[in-house]
Design a protein around this motif. Structure first.
Motif, PDB file in Angstrom:
ATOM      1  N   ASN A  93      51.844  28.808  71.874  1.00 37.52           N
ATOM      2  CA  ASN A  93      51.281  27.434  71.161  1.00 37.52           C
ATOM      3  C   ASN A  93      52.073  27.001  70.124  1.00 37.52           C
ATOM      4  N   PRO A  94      52.668  25.672  70.773  1.00 44.55           N
ATOM      5  CA  PRO A  94      53.344  25.207  69.485  1.00 44.55           C
ATOM      6  C   PRO A  94      52.331  24.307  69.018  1.00 44.55           C
ATOM      7  N   ARG A  95      51.812  24.032  68.768  1.00 46.91           N
ATOM      8  CA  ARG A  95      51.228  23.600  68.016  1.00 46.91           C
ATOM      9  C   ARG A  95      49.690  23.845  67.604  1.00 46.91           C
ATOM     10  N   LEU A  96      50.401  24.480  67.162  1.00 52.22           N
ATOM     11  CA  LEU A  96      49.157  26.053  66.613  1.00 52.22           C
ATOM     12  C   LEU A  96      48.164  25.305  65.298  1.00 52.22           C
ATOM     13  N   GLU A  97      47.332  25.186  64.781  1.00 46.58           N
ATOM     14  CA  GLU A  97      46.073  24.269  63.989  1.00 46.58           C
ATOM     15  C   GLU A  97      45.905  26.285  63.113  1.00 46.58           C
ATOM     16  N   ARG A  98      45.572  27.525  63.372  1.00 45.60           N
ATOM     17  CA  ARG A  98      44.799  28.496  62.798  1.00 45.60           C
ATOM     18  C   ARG A  98      46.030  29.122  62.747  1.00 45.60           C
ATOM     19  N   LEU A  99      45.678  30.678  61.984  1.00 47.78           N
ATOM     20  CA  LEU A  99      46.720  31.836  62.135  1.00 47.78           C
ATOM     21  C   LEU A  99      45.989  32.468  61.418  1.00 47.78           C
ATOM     22  N   VAL A 100      45.458  33.864  62.350  1.00 50.89           N
ATOM     23  CA  VAL A 100      45.041  35.011  61.227  1.00 50.89           C
ATOM     24  C   VAL A 100      45.696  35.586  61.371  1.00 50.89           C
ATOM     25  N   ILE A 101      45.791  36.465  60.045  1.00 53.03           N
ATOM     26  CA  ILE A 101      46.347  37.680  59.754  1.00 53.03           C
ATOM     27  C   ILE A 101      46.128  38.764  59.690  1.00 53.03           C
ATOM     28  N   VAL A 102      46.383  40.020  60.420  1.00 48.54           N
ATOM     29  CA  VAL A 102      45.702  41.270  60.574  1.00 48.54           C
ATOM     30  C   VAL A 102      46.906  42.253  60.004  1.00 48.54           C
ATOM     31  N   GLU A 103      46.079  43.045  60.095  1.00 46.57           N
ATOM     32  CA  GLU A 103      46.793  44.500  59.823  1.00 46.57           C
ATOM     33  C   GLU A 103      48.401  45.375  60.191  1.00 46.57           C
TER      34      GLU A 103
ATOM     35  N   VAL B 125      50.720  25.582  59.884  1.00 47.71           N
ATOM     36  CA  VAL B 125      49.318  25.705  60.297  1.00 47.71           C
ATOM     37  C   VAL B 125      48.237  24.919  58.429  1.00 47.71           C
ATOM     38  N   SER B 126      47.536  24.382  58.834  1.00 42.56           N
ATOM     39  CA  SER B 126      46.769  23.972  57.915  1.00 42.56           C
ATOM     40  C   SER B 126      45.225  25.034  57.301  1.00 42.56           C
ATOM     41  N   GLU B 127      45.187  25.888  58.304  1.00 43.75           N
ATOM     42  CA  GLU B 127      44.368  27.225  57.949  1.00 43.75           C
ATOM     43  C   GLU B 127      44.704  28.618  58.366  1.00 43.75           C
ATOM     44  N   VAL B 128      44.395  29.354  57.728  1.00 43.31           N
ATOM     45  CA  VAL B 128      45.060  30.815  57.274  1.00 43.31           C
ATOM     46  C   VAL B 128      43.490  31.162  56.989  1.00 43.31           C
ATOM     47  N   VAL B 129      43.551  32.392  58.847  1.00 44.43           N
ATOM     48  CA  VAL B 129      42.106  33.827  58.048  1.00 44.43           C
ATOM     49  C   VAL B 129      42.760  34.944  57.910  1.00 44.43           C
ATOM     50  N   PHE B 130      42.306  35.845  56.932  1.00 45.79           N
ATOM     51  CA  PHE B 130      42.549  37.007  56.265  1.00 45.79           C
ATOM     52  C   PHE B 130      41.407  38.360  56.831  1.00 45.79           C
ATOM     53  N   CYS B 131      42.358  38.894  57.689  1.00 46.76           N
ATOM     54  CA  CYS B 131      41.425  39.524  58.302  1.00 46.76           C
ATOM     55  C   CYS B 131      41.236  40.840  57.846  1.00 46.76           C
ATOM     56  N   PHE B 132      39.951  41.765  57.689  1.00 49.86           N
ATOM     57  CA  PHE B 132      40.307  42.770  56.668  1.00 49.86           C
ATOM     58  C   PHE B 132      39.191  44.112  57.237  1.00 49.86           C
ATOM     59  N   ASP B 133      39.184  45.115  57.322  1.00 53.57           N
ATOM     60  CA  ASP B 133      38.357  45.786  57.847  1.00 53.57           C
ATOM     61  C   ASP B 133      37.397  46.091  55.916  1.00 53.57           C
ATOM     62  N   GLY B 134      35.879  45.873  56.262  1.00 57.95           N
ATOM     63  CA  GLY B 134      35.158  46.008  55.535  1.00 57.95           C
ATOM     64  C   GLY B 134      34.647  46.846  54.154  1.00 57.95           C
TER      65      GLY B 134
END
Length: 607
Positions: A257-267, A303-312
């Motif tokens: 997707n060349p027009r990304l709006e959000r990226l999720v950072i995983v481990e 992108v304008s939005e970054v989501v950090f994804c972590f274990d709980g």
């Protein structure tokens, strides 16, 4: 590649390129008179307000104000950095991008070595992909099948297999006349210090190539099939690979997707690939390191939005706290950071298989905003009914707020803190201002005092209706950003630039850039720094109103430099005191004037 891109090449390139053709490949345009129009790609609209001029070779949106030439369009639309956009435009014309200093033999040698390294790693990636298809890759293929990875996803991510052989890759590359020393340097072989023997770094592992933004293999990650340790292994640092800078899956996400709006950072890379298998193609992973400022600067350019994804679990919470500290200074207006905590014992790979795509995407959408996570973290384990606990809670939030860039998020955060504590917002703003005065930010220098006119041997005072007075070095920066050609008036050496000023390092870098590239366009100068804290500082100075008439700007710059040099020549208060006391200790008597001067200096030092 070494050196700056010459301004003359950029000017020639823009003269050759047709902005209508560049924009028209990405936006549906319609001929309207002498211009072309269409729906703006930079904001949502139903009626076209976006126009492209073939005569003037620029685009402009009357709705959102987007404006620029073909180079700026590629940077904004394709999310490219300045050098990458120049290279893409040059490739359209079949041109090689020149660099200042490109005739330097050392620069040429470095470039040849870098290219040889990239070619070597591509050969290794091809070798691993081929071995996955062979009989020896059966266990790896079965493992990938158990993980539910389709051939399409395996192809998109270039997944391969490193044979269970100490020298399989070594033999393959050595047969192509690639020296073992080069294979060691680029992390493919390991050399034992005691014996000097070399062997393959990756053995009996599923291989994940790590690619740069242009899709070139720069390193590898390997997941072991047996019981060997470590379970996951990354390439070592090499001339083309730096763990704190690269992100696994970023190239693949942009391809999807060349027009990304959000990226999720995983481990890990298995999380990235598993999410891609379920159609979630906007995940990236750091490579055995915490998320760095450089990682985030790169992501926020895209992108304008970054989501950090972590274990709980506890470790996940600790990792989230580190991520929060790193992201705070990056949160200029328009950016968003969220924090997603998975159920304990789950990771993205296992959870997306159990819940499916829609449920996982819902978790991403509902991830906690930065402010919510910050308040939750500050209140964790505290009884806010108690005054002392409420004070510690407020102090922790205020400390975080002080690391935010000035803007709407900081203001809203202080408002919410006031609501939760019952303390008036103005009190928090005053505390924040006091802290900033005590420790000035390196990108917000102290305001300069008013001074006499330049003609009287001092520096003029410049203020803006839209902000506080600028510091002296900041005024040099503002002059150079508005008129880059003024750099020719500066002394050959940069020893005039004061060490203690927060803008000094940026000023020296800007002067070096202007001299190396001979840039005379403010837009090109700002493009070089785009996406960095330095770029934001320069853009802020460029937006401030320039109250000095154009004809007086050269004189203003000369006066500033003279002021800095005169100030450097003048002994400090402490130096003057030391000199007078030394004279007194040597047995000489101080004159009445000197005694009076010493008393005044001591009083000034103690005040």
């Amino acid at each position: 590649m070494a050196g700056q891109i010459p301004q003359r090449f950029i000017d020639d390139l823009l003269a050759r390129v047709d902005v209508v053709e560049v924009v028209g490949e990405r936006v549906q345009l319609k001929k309207t008179g002498r211009n072309y129009s269409g729906l703006c790609p930079f904001h949502q609209e139903k009626t076209p307000s976006f126009t492209v001029s073939a005569d003037k070779q620029f685009y402009h949106c009357f709705g959102c104000g987007a404006h620029g030439n073909a180079l700026r369009f590629l940077m904004e639309y394709d999310k490219l950095r300045f050098p990458e956009a120049v290279e893409q435009l040059a490739a359209r014309q079949g041109l090689e991008v020149p660099r200042e200093g490109a005739d330097d033999p050392r620069a040429q040698a470095r470039e040849r070595k870098r290219q040889e390294g990239v070619n070597l790693l591509e050969l290794a990636a091809s070798f691993y992909r081929e071995r996955l298809k062979m009989p020896e890759g059966l266990a790896a293929r079965e493992y990938l099948a158990r993980r539910g990875l389709s051939e399409e996803v395996q192809r998109d991510f270039g997944i391969g297999y490193a044979p269970d052989d100490w020298e399989a890759l070594k033999r393959h590359l050595s047969a192509r006349d690639i020296a073992e020393t080069v294979q060691v340097e680029y992390g493919l072989l390991v050399q034992r210090e005691e014996s000097g023997r070399t062997y393959d770094r990756f053995r009996d592992r599923v291989m994940f190539p790590i690619r740069d933004v242009r899709g070139r293999t720069i390193a590898f990650g390997g997941r072991v099939l047996g019981d060997a340790k470590p379970k996951y292994l990354n390439s070592s640092e090499t001339p083309v690979f730096h763990k704190g800078r690269e992100l696994y899956g970023l190239f693949e996400a942009r391809q999807a997707n060349p027009r990304l709006e959000r990226l999720v950072i995983v481990e890990g890379y298995m999380d990235v690939v598993a999410l891609a298998q379920f159609g979630i193609r906007n995940a990236v992973a750091t490579l055995g390191t915490s998320t760095s400022e450089e990682h985030l600067a790169r992501l926020f350019r895209l992108v304008s939005e970054v989501v950090f994804c972590f274990d709980g679990d506890k470790a996940g919470r600790q990792a989230a706290s580190r991520a929060l500290e790193t992201v705070l200074p990056q949160m200029i207006d328009g950016r968003e950071a969220r924090f997603l905590f998975l159920p304990e014992g789950e990771d993205p790979d296992t959870l997306v298989r159990r819940e499916g795509r829609e449920a996982f995407e819902n978790r991403i959408t509902c991830a906690s905003p930065l402010s919510e996570f910050l308040f939750d973290q500050a209140s964790r384990g505290r009884d806010l009914a108690r005054i002392e606990e409420r004070e510690r809670f407020a102090s922790q939030v205020l400390k975080a707020a002080s690391r935010l860039p000035q803007g709407m998020l900081q203001t809203v955060l202080l408002g919410e803190l006031a609501r939760r504590t019952g303390v008036d917002q103005s009190r928090f703003e005053a505390l924040l201002a006091r802290e900033e005065d005590a420790a000035p930010s390196p990108v917000e220098p102290n305001a300069a005092p008013a001074a006499a006119p330049l003609g009287q041997g001092a520096v003029s005072h410049v203020s803006s209706a839209k902000g506080a007075a600028l510091g002296l070095v900041a005024r040099v920066l503002q002059l150079l950003v508005h008129e880059p050609a003024l750099v020719e008036r500066l002394p050959a050496e940069d020893d005039w630039c004061p060490e203690g000023d927060g803008d000094a390092a940026l000023c020296r870098e800007l002067v070096r850039l202007l001299r190396a590239g001979r840039y005379r366009s403010p837009q090109v100068v700002l493009a070089h720094f785009q996406g960095s804290a330095q770029g934001e500082r320069l853009a802020l100075l460029a937006r401030r109103e320039m109250l000095i008439p154009r004809g007086a700007r050269a004189q203003e710059l000369d006066g500033l430099v003279e002021h800095f040099r005169r100030h450097q020549r003048r002994p400090s208060c402490q130096e003057q005191i030391d000199a007078l006391l030394a004279k007194q200790r040597s047995g000489e008597r101080l004159s009445p004037e000197e005694r009076q001067q010493l008393m005044m200096l001591l009083a000034e030092l103690g005040s």
